[in-house]
Design an enzyme around this catalytic site. Structure first.
Site, PDB file in Angstrom:
ATOM      1  N   GLU A 121     -11.774   9.929  -3.274  1.00  0.00           N
ATOM      2  CA  GLU A 121     -11.135   8.880  -2.473  1.00  0.00           C
ATOM      3  C   GLU A 121      -9.807   9.359  -1.884  1.00  0.00           C
ATOM      4  O   GLU A 121      -9.479   9.051  -0.733  1.00  0.00           O
ATOM      5  CB  GLU A 121     -10.931   7.627  -3.328  1.00  0.00           C
ATOM      6  CG  GLU A 121     -12.210   7.018  -3.871  1.00  0.00           C
ATOM      7  CD  GLU A 121     -13.224   6.682  -2.788  1.00  0.00           C
ATOM      8  OE1 GLU A 121     -12.810   6.400  -1.642  1.00  0.00           O
ATOM      9  OE2 GLU A 121     -14.428   6.703  -3.081  1.00  0.00           O
ATOM     10  N   HIS A 136     -10.329  11.399   1.314  1.00  0.00           N
ATOM     11  CA  HIS A 136     -10.489  10.633   2.563  1.00  0.00           C
ATOM     12  C   HIS A 136      -9.128  10.375   3.212  1.00  0.00           C
ATOM     13  O   HIS A 136      -8.983  10.475   4.436  1.00  0.00           O
ATOM     14  CB  HIS A 136     -11.174   9.293   2.276  1.00  0.00           C
ATOM     15  CG  HIS A 136     -12.653   9.386   2.102  1.00  0.00           C
ATOM     16  ND1 HIS A 136     -13.486   9.992   3.023  1.00  0.00           N
ATOM     17  CD2 HIS A 136     -13.465   8.937   1.104  1.00  0.00           C
ATOM     18  CE1 HIS A 136     -14.741   9.904   2.615  1.00  0.00           C
ATOM     19  NE2 HIS A 136     -14.751   9.278   1.449  1.00  0.00           N
TER      20      HIS A 136
END
Length: 293
Positions: A146, A149
């Protein structure tokens, strides 16, 4: 030891340390340039401000429902400790990360999900920890993915790609309508469909890149990158009805595992170095079984 000999020994030590430091930066998953499509997707500062407002609004709404873990929550303490180990290695992928206002919060929800918004704003849902029975290594893989990203500015890149593909598709649809003499609205619909498929492909590419960067971050922080394989085996086990890979915004579990295994030789030495172990004599990775339903 005489002064000239001492001086030479110190110089050799400095050179050796420099070489090892350079090697430590250059091994692992290779760093590539970020997509120039980010620049079409809007100003980075504006994106960060929008992210901050959205994150704060989400927390505000969750607080109203008493769904935000307190600072004393053991799972939140665990998440923040893992983040603390990962964050120092983020600047390898985006130097601006050194200036980010990193935050980690835990939401009391059964949803199996986690995210990191631009600027380093991380949130985990309790469901991903409990339903998958995640080890610390597996949490690090989720968090690293995550964070990746955000580091690679995938949201801004995706916005830029969507803008470009939508414009191209509308022009192509209008051109086809004029050439073949059918209703321009039909041409626009066909163009929109093409843009949607292109956007899906971009998203799958972003997901694959985030998987590898997540492995790299985790390995440098001393978390076993093989946990990524165990993570997606668990994901597949609780999500038997997976969407077809070509039409999904995410690669299938099998595709992700294959991609991780293909690049595992790049990150295992990094992990071994972080743990002070011999890369050729690493013990097997042991996960924890899924909870009984």
């Amino acid at each position: 030891m005489k002064k000239p000999e001492l001086k030479n020994a110190l110089l050799a030590l400095v050179l050796c340390t420099s070489v090892l430091s350079l090697h430590a930066q250059n091994d692992g998953i290779p760093v590539t340039s970020m997509s120039p499509m980010r620049n079409i997707g809007g100003d980075a500062r504006q994106f960060d401000e929008q992210s901050r407002l959205q994150y704060n609004q989400m927390l505000s709404e969750a607080h109203k429902k008493d769904a935000v873990a307190t600072d004393r929550n053991p799972q939140l303490i665990r998440l923040r400790a893992i983040a603390k180990r990962l964050i120092p290695f983020t600047t390898r992928w985006n130097p601006d990360a050194a200036k980010w206002d990193w935050q980690v919060n835990l939401l009391n929800s059964p949803t199996v999900n986690a995210f990191c918004m631009p600027g380093g704003r991380i949130a985990f849902y309790n469901g991903i920890l409990t339903k998958l029975n995640l080890t610390d290594d597996e949490v690090a893989m989720v968090m690293g993915h995550e964070i990746a990203h955000a580091l690679r500015e995938h949201a801004r890149e995706q916005a830029g790609k969507n803008t470009a593909t939508s414009l191209f598709a509308r022009l192509a649809g209008a051109g086809a309508a004029a050439y073949f003499g059918f209703d321009p609205r039909l041409g626009d619909a066909v163009g929109s469909g093409a843009a949607h498929v292109a956007a899906l492909k971009f998203s799958r590419g972003d997901e694959s890149e985030a998987d590898l960067i997540g492995m790299d971050l985790a390995a440098r922080a001393g978390y076993d990158p093989r946990a990524g394989v165990a993570l997606w085996q668990k994901m597949s086990a609780i999500n038997q009805r997976q969407p077809i890979g070509f039409l999904s915004t995410h690669p299938t579990g099998k595709d992700r595992i294959d991609n991780m295994n293909k690049n595992m030789h790049l990150v295992l030495p990094v992990y071994a170095r972080a743990k002070g172990l011999d890369a050729n004599q690493l013990p097997p990775y042991h996960s924890i079984a899924l909870p009984r339903s």
